[in-house]
Structures are given as C-alpha cells and as structure tokens.
Design a protein around this motif. Sequence first.
Motif, PDB file in Angstrom:
ATOM      1  N   PRO A 183      -7.434  -1.393   0.478  1.00  0.00           N
ATOM      2  CA  PRO A 183      -7.534  -0.725  -0.832  1.00  0.00           C
ATOM      3  C   PRO A 183      -6.991  -1.671  -1.916  1.00  0.00           C
ATOM      4  CG  PRO A 183      -6.548   0.729   0.798  1.00  0.00           C
ATOM      5  CD  PRO A 183      -6.683  -0.604   1.446  1.00  0.00           C
ATOM      6  N   HIS A 184      -7.519  -1.534  -3.132  1.00  0.00           N
ATOM      7  CA  HIS A 184      -7.201  -2.465  -4.222  1.00  0.00           C
ATOM      8  C   HIS A 184      -5.690  -2.616  -4.434  1.00  0.00           C
ATOM      9  CE1 HIS A 184      -7.517  -4.706  -7.897  1.00  0.00           C
ATOM     10  NE2 HIS A 184      -6.735  -3.819  -8.515  1.00  0.00           N
ATOM     11  N   ARG A 185      -4.986  -1.500  -4.501  1.00  0.00           N
ATOM     12  CA  ARG A 185      -3.547  -1.568  -4.793  1.00  0.00           C
ATOM     13  C   ARG A 185      -2.800  -2.240  -3.643  1.00  0.00           C
ATOM     14  NH1 ARG A 185       0.043   3.478  -7.004  1.00  0.00           N
ATOM     15  NH2 ARG A 185       1.167   2.173  -8.478  1.00  0.00           N
ATOM     16  N   THR A 186      -3.144  -1.934  -2.405  1.00  0.00           N
ATOM     17  CA  THR A 186      -2.485  -2.548  -1.242  1.00  0.00           C
ATOM     18  C   THR A 186      -2.739  -4.057  -1.238  1.00  0.00           C
ATOM     19  OG1 THR A 186      -2.737  -0.508   0.016  1.00  0.00           O
ATOM     20  CG2 THR A 186      -2.314  -2.501   1.280  1.00  0.00           C
ATOM     21  N   ALA A 187      -3.969  -4.451  -1.519  1.00  0.00           N
ATOM     22  CA  ALA A 187      -4.311  -5.877  -1.555  1.00  0.00           C
ATOM     23  C   ALA A 187      -3.536  -6.587  -2.662  1.00  0.00           C
ATOM     24  CB  ALA A 187      -5.809  -6.053  -1.742  1.00  0.00           C
ATOM     25  N   ALA A 188      -3.435  -5.951  -3.834  1.00  0.00           N
ATOM     26  CA  ALA A 188      -2.716  -6.558  -4.955  1.00  0.00           C
ATOM     27  C   ALA A 188      -1.235  -6.732  -4.612  1.00  0.00           C
ATOM     28  CB  ALA A 188      -2.882  -5.715  -6.213  1.00  0.00           C
ATOM     29  N   ILE A 189      -0.648  -5.722  -3.987  1.00  0.00           N
ATOM     30  CA  ILE A 189       0.766  -5.807  -3.604  1.00  0.00           C
ATOM     31  C   ILE A 189       0.966  -6.900  -2.554  1.00  0.00           C
ATOM     32  CG2 ILE A 189       2.615  -4.553  -2.404  1.00  0.00           C
ATOM     33  CD1 ILE A 189       1.633  -2.025  -3.931  1.00  0.00           C
ATOM     34  N   PHE A 190       0.059  -6.950  -1.571  1.00  0.00           N
ATOM     35  CA  PHE A 190       0.154  -7.972  -0.537  1.00  0.00           C
ATOM     36  C   PHE A 190       0.060  -9.375  -1.146  1.00  0.00           C
ATOM     37  CE2 PHE A 190      -1.969 -10.863   2.452  1.00  0.00           C
ATOM     38  CZ  PHE A 190      -1.031 -10.874   3.474  1.00  0.00           C
ATOM     39  N   ALA A 194       7.530  -3.469  -7.285  1.00  0.00           N
ATOM     40  CA  ALA A 194       7.702  -2.021  -7.485  1.00  0.00           C
ATOM     41  C   ALA A 194       7.794  -1.694  -8.970  1.00  0.00           C
ATOM     42  CB  ALA A 194       8.957  -1.534  -6.758  1.00  0.00           C
ATOM     43  N   ALA A 195       8.526  -2.500  -9.727  1.00  0.00           N
ATOM     44  CA  ALA A 195       8.668  -2.259 -11.163  1.00  0.00           C
ATOM     45  C   ALA A 195       7.319  -2.422 -11.874  1.00  0.00           C
ATOM     46  CB  ALA A 195       9.695  -3.211 -11.756  1.00  0.00           C
ATOM     47  N   ASP A 196       6.553  -3.441 -11.520  1.00  0.00           N
ATOM     48  CA  ASP A 196       5.242  -3.664 -12.152  1.00  0.00           C
ATOM     49  C   ASP A 196       4.237  -2.570 -11.809  1.00  0.00           C
ATOM     50  OD1 ASP A 196       6.211  -5.959 -13.271  1.00  0.00           O
ATOM     51  OD2 ASP A 196       5.168  -7.330 -11.899  1.00  0.00           O
ATOM     52  N   GLU A 197       4.280  -2.079 -10.582  1.00  0.00           N
ATOM     53  CA  GLU A 197       3.316  -1.060 -10.142  1.00  0.00           C
ATOM     54  C   GLU A 197       3.765   0.358 -10.509  1.00  0.00           C
ATOM     55  OE1 GLU A 197       0.285  -1.423  -8.647  1.00  0.00           O
ATOM     56  OE2 GLU A 197       0.460  -3.593  -8.843  1.00  0.00           O
ATOM     57  N   GLY A 198       5.015   0.497 -10.868  1.00  0.00           N
ATOM     58  CA  GLY A 198       5.540   1.814 -11.206  1.00  0.00           C
ATOM     59  C   GLY A 198       5.738   2.692  -9.980  1.00  0.00           C
TER      60      GLY A 198
END
Length: 167
Positions: A111-118, A132-136
């Motif tokens: 998923p887009h958010r998981t890939a971005a975090i990874f 965590a701060a950037d993603e809220g």
Amino acid sequence: MKAVFLSERPMLLRLLTSRLRDPEAAEDVMQDLWLRLEGAASGPVADPAAYLFRMANNLAFDRRRSEARRNARDGAWLDTQSEASDFPTAEDLLISRERLIALENAVARLPHRTAAIFRAYRFDERSRKDIAADEGISISAVEKHLHRAYRAIHSAAQENGVDIARL
C-alpha cells in the motif's frame, strides 16, 4: 681446480645444504659452481679449496637473495590479484540485480503509505520518530507499517528463491 672441486664436493655440498636449507637447491648451486669452473679461465690460485668454498658461499647468497626478490615480487602480484578479485564478477552483478528487482517489485505491491514509510526508513535513513511526525501517526503505527513491509519483502523473496539475508 676441477680435481680440488671433486675432492671437496661432499664438504661443498654440506656447506650449501646448510646455507640454503634445501638439498635440491644445494645440488643446483653445485651444478652452477661446476659450470662456472668449466667456463672460467682462471689463473693460478694460492688456495683452491678456499676459493671454491668462497665461490659456493657467494652462489648460495645470490640464490637466497634472488629467491627473496622473487617471493616479494610474487607476493606483490598475489596481493594485486586479490585486490582485483574484490570487484564483483558479472555473475555477482546479475544476482544483485535480480535481488534488487525482487525488492522493488515487493515494495511496489505494498500500500502507498506502507511503501512510503518503508522507503523513508530504509533508503532515506530517517528515524521512526521523524516518520511518525511527518505522517501524523504514532511510532507504533510506523513500526506496524515496517513489519508489514518486511513480511511482504520476505514473502516475495521466498517466492522468487532469493536469499533474504542478502537483501
């Protein structure tokens, strides 16, 4: 001189063997000594036995010195070759590319958010707290996304027969 050589041969051979610590090398030097006596036009020598022993000693010294030079040269060559072998082979490059493709495909299916975090954590080397701060979201949620990404990558690697430890 040749008659003295033949009579002193056993003693000369013992001298050379003790100097060179190799009976075969001592025999080689004895041969060299004989050839030098054959080819040399020498005049009268006051003490032929001492002259032969000095020649034998000098030949042994020359042989040890040339062996030391050869060993140093060969050692330098081997060091150069081992440094050259530090570069990856074509096969290593191909395997690395296959692993990279497997990793990219696994990340692309996330998923887009998981890939971005990874990507932020592994490639940009950002801390979990900053992500965590950037993603809220909480740090715990970042860790859950990372675990999901690692599970997906591990599964993709197993499906493709890629050694996950090398990723």
